[in-house]
Design an enzyme around this catalytic site. Structure first.
Site, PDB file in Angstrom:
ATOM      1  CE  LYS A  13     -33.145 -18.708   3.615  1.00  0.00           C
ATOM      2  NZ  LYS A  13     -32.124 -18.005   2.620  1.00  0.00           N
ATOM      3  NE  ARG A  88     -34.811 -16.661  -2.662  1.00  0.00           N
ATOM      4  CZ  ARG A  88     -34.457 -17.698  -2.387  1.00  0.00           C
ATOM      5  NH1 ARG A  88     -35.527 -18.453  -1.915  1.00  0.00           N
ATOM      6  NH2 ARG A  88     -33.307 -18.456  -3.137  1.00  0.00           N
ATOM      7  NE  ARG A 127     -23.736 -23.168   0.343  1.00  0.00           N
ATOM      8  CZ  ARG A 127     -24.652 -22.290   0.735  1.00  0.00           C
ATOM      9  NH1 ARG A 127     -24.836 -21.555   1.507  1.00  0.00           N
ATOM     10  NH2 ARG A 127     -25.709 -22.567   0.064  1.00  0.00           N
ATOM     11  NE  ARG A 136     -28.253 -24.912  -3.508  1.00  0.00           N
ATOM     12  CZ  ARG A 136     -29.080 -24.060  -2.882  1.00  0.00           C
ATOM     13  NH1 ARG A 136     -29.266 -24.335  -1.684  1.00  0.00           N
ATOM     14  NH2 ARG A 136     -29.228 -22.928  -3.557  1.00  0.00           N
ATOM     15  NE  ARG A 147     -28.010 -19.455  -4.404  1.00  0.00           N
ATOM     16  CZ  ARG A 147     -27.376 -20.363  -3.897  1.00  0.00           C
ATOM     17  NH1 ARG A 147     -26.277 -21.187  -4.380  1.00  0.00           N
ATOM     18  NH2 ARG A 147     -27.934 -20.549  -2.491  1.00  0.00           N
TER      19      ARG A 147
HETATM   20  P1  AMP Z   1     -32.682 -21.607  -2.376  1.00  0.00           P
HETATM   21  O1  AMP Z   1     -32.533 -23.186  -2.314  1.00  0.00           O
HETATM   22  O2  AMP Z   1     -33.728 -21.080  -1.536  1.00  0.00           O
HETATM   23  O3  AMP Z   1     -31.378 -20.824  -2.219  1.00  0.00           O
HETATM   24  O4  AMP Z   1     -32.986 -21.176  -3.925  1.00  0.00           O
HETATM   25  C1  AMP Z   1     -32.359 -21.795  -4.943  1.00  0.00           C
HETATM   26  C2  AMP Z   1     -32.802 -21.206  -6.342  1.00  0.00           C
HETATM   27  O5  AMP Z   1     -34.240 -21.552  -6.297  1.00  0.00           O
HETATM   28  C3  AMP Z   1     -32.924 -19.676  -6.258  1.00  0.00           C
HETATM   29  O6  AMP Z   1     -31.764 -19.239  -6.594  1.00  0.00           O
HETATM   30  C4  AMP Z   1     -33.950 -19.380  -7.295  1.00  0.00           C
HETATM   31  O7  AMP Z   1     -33.538 -19.669  -8.523  1.00  0.00           O
HETATM   32  C5  AMP Z   1     -35.011 -20.518  -7.110  1.00  0.00           C
HETATM   33  N1  AMP Z   1     -35.891 -20.027  -5.908  1.00  0.00           N
HETATM   34  C6  AMP Z   1     -36.134 -20.580  -4.871  1.00  0.00           C
HETATM   35  N2  AMP Z   1     -37.205 -20.208  -3.925  1.00  0.00           N
HETATM   36  C7  AMP Z   1     -37.623 -18.993  -4.731  1.00  0.00           C
HETATM   37  C8  AMP Z   1     -38.695 -18.258  -4.908  1.00  0.00           C
HETATM   38  N3  AMP Z   1     -39.374 -18.002  -3.699  1.00  0.00           N
HETATM   39  N4  AMP Z   1     -38.742 -17.132  -5.728  1.00  0.00           N
HETATM   40  C9  AMP Z   1     -38.090 -17.445  -6.732  1.00  0.00           C
HETATM   41  N5  AMP Z   1     -37.238 -18.188  -7.060  1.00  0.00           N
HETATM   42  C10 AMP Z   1     -37.086 -19.094  -6.093  1.00  0.00           C
END
Ligand code: AMP
Length: 192
Positions: A13, A88, A127, A136, A147
């Site tokens: 993404k 999400r 990764r 990260r 996740r």
């Molecule tokens: P990402 O970079 O999109 O993988 O997001 C990393 C982390 O941020 C996720 O594992 C969640 O803890 C939090 N997060 C990001 N976007 C959301 C969302 N829309 N709703 C809830 N938690 C989020």
């Protein structure tokens, strides 16, 4: 153009959002990036979400809704934006509909990057072995598996939720990066 980019962790993404951002000159809004920045800056929001993110769980809908409302109201979003990591779950999708209705805007494209879970698991494994500076804090195999589980339970149902929407398209995310970009470009241009 307002674009929603859906897909599991490791589906590419971020990479494809950058491609779209360069192509259309609209900002890439990643709730994950915004939250990570808040953690880094030790803001109130960052302190609230730090531990939840470290565990690979989802942050509360209310907190991310505030983040999104604030971000889409900024002037660089006037011509559109790419949502990466939001919505999400179904609750967030419903909230997004309300936020957009309030500002008299519509979703123009919903892109779902489809990658088999076996492929994701092997991507996750490689990764976690990478050793680069951009790695990260939540890229350990344990947290990535969490996740992915969160994704399956909370986020995957969005595929069904949007499936009847004419603006929805599933794109095979297992092709090469440039092939996926090309498929995305065609969908952005032609809406098919
Ligand atoms: P990402 O970079 O999109 O993988 O997001 C990393 C982390 O941020 C996720 O594992 C969640 O803890 C939090 N997060 C990001 N976007 C959301 C969302 N829309 N709703 C809830 N938690 C989020």
């Amino acid at each position: 153009m307002i674009i929603i980019l859906l897909g599991p962790p490791g589906s590419g993404k971020g990479t494809q959002a950058n491609f779209i951002q360069n192509k259309l000159s609209i900002p890439h809004l990643s709730t994950g990036d915004i939250l990570r920045q808040s953690v880094k800056n030790e803001t109130d929001l960052g302190n609230k979400v730090k531990n939840i993110m470290a565990k690979g769980e989802l942050v509360s809908d209310d907190l991310v809704l505030d983040v999104i409302k604030e971000r889409v109201s900024q002037s660089d979003c006037n011509l559109g934006f790419i949502l990466d990591g939001y919505p999400r779950n179904i609750t967030q999708a419903e909230s997004l509909n309300i936020v957009l209705k309030d500002i008299d805007r519509n979703i123009d494209r919903i892109l779902f990057l489809d990658v088999d879970f076996e492929v994701l698991e092997s991507r996750i494994e490689s990764r976690t072995k990478e050793n680069n500076e951009e790695k990260r804090a939540d890229d350990t195999s344990e947290v990535l598996i969490k996740r992915l589980e969160e994704y399956k339970i909370q986020t995957a149902p969005l595929g069904e939720y949007y499936s009847n929407n004419k603006k929805f398209k599933k794109i095979n995310g297992m092709k090469s990066i440039s092939e996926v970009s090309l498929d995305i470009e065609n969908f952005l241009n032609n809406g098919i």
